[in-house]
Structure formats: C-alpha cells, structure tokens
Design an enzyme around this catalytic site. Sequence first.
Site, PDB file in Angstrom:
ATOM      1  CD  GLU A  23      -4.925 -61.576 -10.296  1.00 24.73           C
ATOM      2  OE1 GLU A  23      -5.675 -62.065 -11.154  1.00 24.73           O
ATOM      3  OE2 GLU A  23      -4.270 -60.534 -10.477  1.00 24.73           O
TER       4      GLU A  23
ATOM      5  CE  LYS B  79     -15.484 -56.034 -24.226  1.00 23.98           C
ATOM      6  NZ  LYS B  79     -16.049 -55.653 -22.919  1.00 23.98           N
TER       7      LYS B  79
ATOM      8  CB  CYS C 219      -2.520 -56.349 -12.662  1.00 24.88           C
ATOM      9  SG  CYS C 219      -1.776 -54.788 -13.111  1.00 24.88           S
TER      10      CYS C 219
ATOM     11  CD  GLU D 280       0.718 -55.519 -20.270  1.00 23.81           C
ATOM     12  OE1 GLU D 280       1.101 -55.936 -19.164  1.00 23.81           O
ATOM     13  OE2 GLU D 280       1.495 -55.289 -21.219  1.00 23.81           O
TER      14      GLU D 280
ATOM     15  N   GLY E  51      -6.673 -57.825 -18.674  1.00 29.22           N
ATOM     16  CA  GLY E  51      -7.716 -58.551 -17.945  1.00 29.22           C
ATOM     17  C   GLY E  51      -7.133 -59.800 -17.328  1.00 29.22           C
TER      18      GLY E  51
ATOM     19  CB  THR F 234      -4.214 -65.485 -16.633  1.00 24.36           C
ATOM     20  OG1 THR F 234      -3.238 -64.539 -16.163  1.00 24.36           O
ATOM     21  CG2 THR F 234      -3.491 -66.591 -17.385  1.00 24.36           C
TER      22      THR F 234
END
Length: 473
Positions: free
Chosen positions: A373, A170, A277, A243, A221, A223
């Site tokens: 982030e 997906k 990331c 991840e 994606g 956290t």
Amino acid sequence: MMDHDFRMLIDGELTPGVSQFDVVNPATGKAFAQCPKADEALLERAVAAAKRAQPGWAATPVETRAALVNQLADALEARIGEFASLLTSEQGKPLDQAGYEIMGSVFTLRAFAAMRVEPKVLKDEGGNRVVEHRTPLGVVASITPWNFPVILLMNKLGPALVTGNCMVAKPAPTTPLTTLLFGEMAQAILPPGVLNIVCDQNELGALITGHPDIAKVAFTGSTATGKKVMASSAGTVKRVTLELGGNDAAIVLDDVDARQVAQKVYQGAMTNAGQICIAIKRAYVPAPMYDEFCDELAKLAKAAIVDDGSKQGTTIGPIQNQMQFDKVKALIDDARTRGTVLAGGDALDRPGYFMPPTIVRDLDDDAPLVREEQFGPVLPVLKYDDIDDVIARANGSDYGLGGTVWGKDLARATDVAMRIDSGTVWVNQHMAIDANIPFRGVKQSGLGAELGEAGLLEYTQAHIVNAIALEDA
Ligand code: NAD
C-alpha cells in the site's frame, strides 16, 4: 506559530497536557502549533470520566441524545471555514477538500442522529415473549489516523453517542488539532465525560486497547497497527472494529473511452495526494489501450498544481508527514529501476513534503509499488490481456477494501465487480461513500462495519429477554 491554546477534553474540562509536542505543517515542514500530551494518569481520568457518565447518558432518552448529536453537527457547520483551514494546516490537503471533509462530517453526524435501533420481537406465542433489545457497550475508544482526522472520528462518535455509549477519542499524533478544536466545541454541548479526548505520540494505544474499562475499540489505521489492536484487545475480549489498509485495483474494461476513464482513475488515485484507504492504488488496463491510457494519466499528472493546500488553485498538497514521504519516495526509487516513470517521481525542491503526482508503467505485479500500500500520489499502471487473469491478479492481495471497475457495458462491468474480493466495489464511479451505506474491508483490510445500520449496531450488544408467565400454582 499559531497562538491558540489547544487543550484536551477530559470530564468536561479543557485540560492541559503533562507536556506539549510540536504539530508540523506538512507544507512547510515547520511546527505551527503545540499539542498537549496525556500521560497514563490523564488517560485514566478520561476513561473514569466516560465510565461515570455512561449510565446517565444511556438513560437519557434517545431523542435527547440524537438532538445533541445534531447540535454538534450544527456547531461544526457554523465553523466550517475555521475547521477546514486548521485541517489544511495540520493535514496538508487543499482547502476545498478540507471543506468537503468537514461538510461530510456534518452529514455523517446528522445521518446517525436520524438512526434508531428498535427492539425486535423474536417470538410471541403461547404467552412466551422473546425480545431482542440492543444495549450500549459502555465506554468506546476511538483511534484514528492522519488522513481524514475529522470524518473518521465522526463515523465513530455519531453511532456511539446515539446508541448510548460514552467515548475516549485519541487522534493521530501528527493531526490532533482539529479533534481538539472539536472537543472545545463539544464541551459546550455534551454533558461532562460523554466525549473525552486525549493526545499522545503513539504511547497510549496499547494502554487503551488493554484497558479493562473500555468495552470496544473502534480503530482506523494501518493493517500492521490493527493487528496489534486486535491482539491486545483479546485480553479483555473487547469488541473491535478495524478499518485498515487497502491496495485497491481499478480494472478498466476494453469498451471504454480511454481518455474519459483515465481522468476518473486519476482522481481516484490522486485525491488527498493518494492518502486514502480506498484510493486507487493500482490500475489494470487492456493491452490495446495501454499506451494511450498511460499517456493520458501522465498528461493529467503533469498538469497538477502541487503546492501548499491553503493556496487557491492547489490540486495536490504535500504528503502528510516525513515518515510517509520517505516511504513513498523509496517505493518510487525502487519502481524506477523496474519500470518507466512517465510523470513526477522527484520530490519538489522546497521545504515541506511535496511529491508531484507520479505515474509508473511497465512494472511486474511483484514490484513493491504494486504489492504494497503506497498511500501517496503515485500510481502503477499495469497491462492485461485476459479478464479472468486480471481478476485473479486484482484478488491476489491480502487486502480487500475497495476497488473499481470501469466499463460501458454495465452488466459486464457489474459481473466483474461481483468477482472482486473486496468489501466494496464501485462501478464507473469512485469513493461514493455514504453515511447510510455500510463500509467494511474483507481479508486483512478490516473487521466489522462502519457507517450505515450495520455500523450503528457495532456500538450495541444484543440483550435477549425471554419471558413467560408463571402457570397458576
Ligand atoms: P497507523 O496505524 O500508524 O495509526 C493509526 C492510529 O493508531 C494513530 O492514532 C496511532 O497513534 C495509533 N496507534 C499507534 N500504535 C498503536 C497501538 N499499538 N495500539 C493502538 N493504537 C496505536 O495508521 P496511519 O499511518 O495513521 O494511517 C494510514 C493507514 O490507515 C493506511 O494503511 C490506511 O489505508 C488506513 N486507513 C484505513 C481506512 C479504512 O476505513 N479502512 C481509512 C483511513 C485510513
């Protein structure tokens, strides 16, 4: 508007959705293609197809499976220009960077096609033979984000297929098209049901993570979403690899040439408009070179060519979507009240989601731009006096994905790298990702490995056969 009729791949058939939704080109802010949308019934068909196909796929010799993965790599390589151009249209990254992502995807598939998991003899004495086999998990779901939609799928598809699993993939709602094009291509190569692709607008995630016939979720994606994936997978004790996000620090040591390292730190922070990331998300610079370092970063930022990624010469494309654009803008606006914006800071006055590379100095560590982030083209530069103190500041985060240390004295720089709580720390280089080297986050940056032999094993389970001969009756 692109007239290509994008379809999902379900049970070997290119399948239309129950409806369609717009895919926006972030360089124009306008829809340029339609994506088919799956409902729960189509997801069920995809999972059922994968479940049906999996025993036959697992029984197919590994050499045949690996050859088919290599065929996927060859087919992708042959259409690199087409994939790169579609990737730039949906994701925004400059065309040359899109080309690197596709080529990296080809290398990743080939690297996994070359890997094998061999049974391990754990004991062989007195007629007692104990062998650890590695068997596939069954149906694996891949859930991917919008920053590297192609390669992040290949990081999962390669190991899943080589080890005998089937997949339901997906993509993210804002970057589904390259995944769909890959599915079209894979239809001619893989047996039906081995790879299935379904698209959504964030509705299917929970159904996937709760599905009893899915054995594992391989998720990349944020956290925040990763926590939901883990919680929802608990109901069926699914395997998960997560991840997740990062807030990677670059620590610049005092023996470097400020200009040379500023250039490298700039690239590490601004590639893909900072939407990586493992992008450098905060830079710590020794007080004596702080001004020079900040000024050099600002110079580089001002020289950037911020434009539509499909235009030759563009160095920074748009931010991928409106939501992320608004988030980055808010962080910059807040930072302006706390520190000094040396370059950038104002969105371009044109359609699309363009934020020029932005350098901010004089922030405290508790500023949101430093703590959170940002995932965009903005870098806070922070001053330090003491190495122990700066290591503590770098580690003072719930994230622990990557990080970099820059120093002429390699032994000293490596010592500092040893003290950073992250899955990977690069010394005097950045983003040296290699399909043969495992990649993983510590703390809230993730769980489990992707890539390398460790990444391959994540798609298997240990199956111990402990046998001994019957004694004579
Ligand atoms: P996101 O978490 O919003 O979305 C990722 C995927 O999850 C999408 O496909 C989305 O549709 C899906 N999803 C949404 N709700 C879900 C749910 N409840 N259950 C399951 N799936 C659900 O992430 P994003 O904004 O697309 O990507 C950016 C983030 O990804 C950043 O935090 C970045 O650091 C991280 N990232 C991490 C890595 C890594 O390897 N560690 C690599 C790239 C990106």
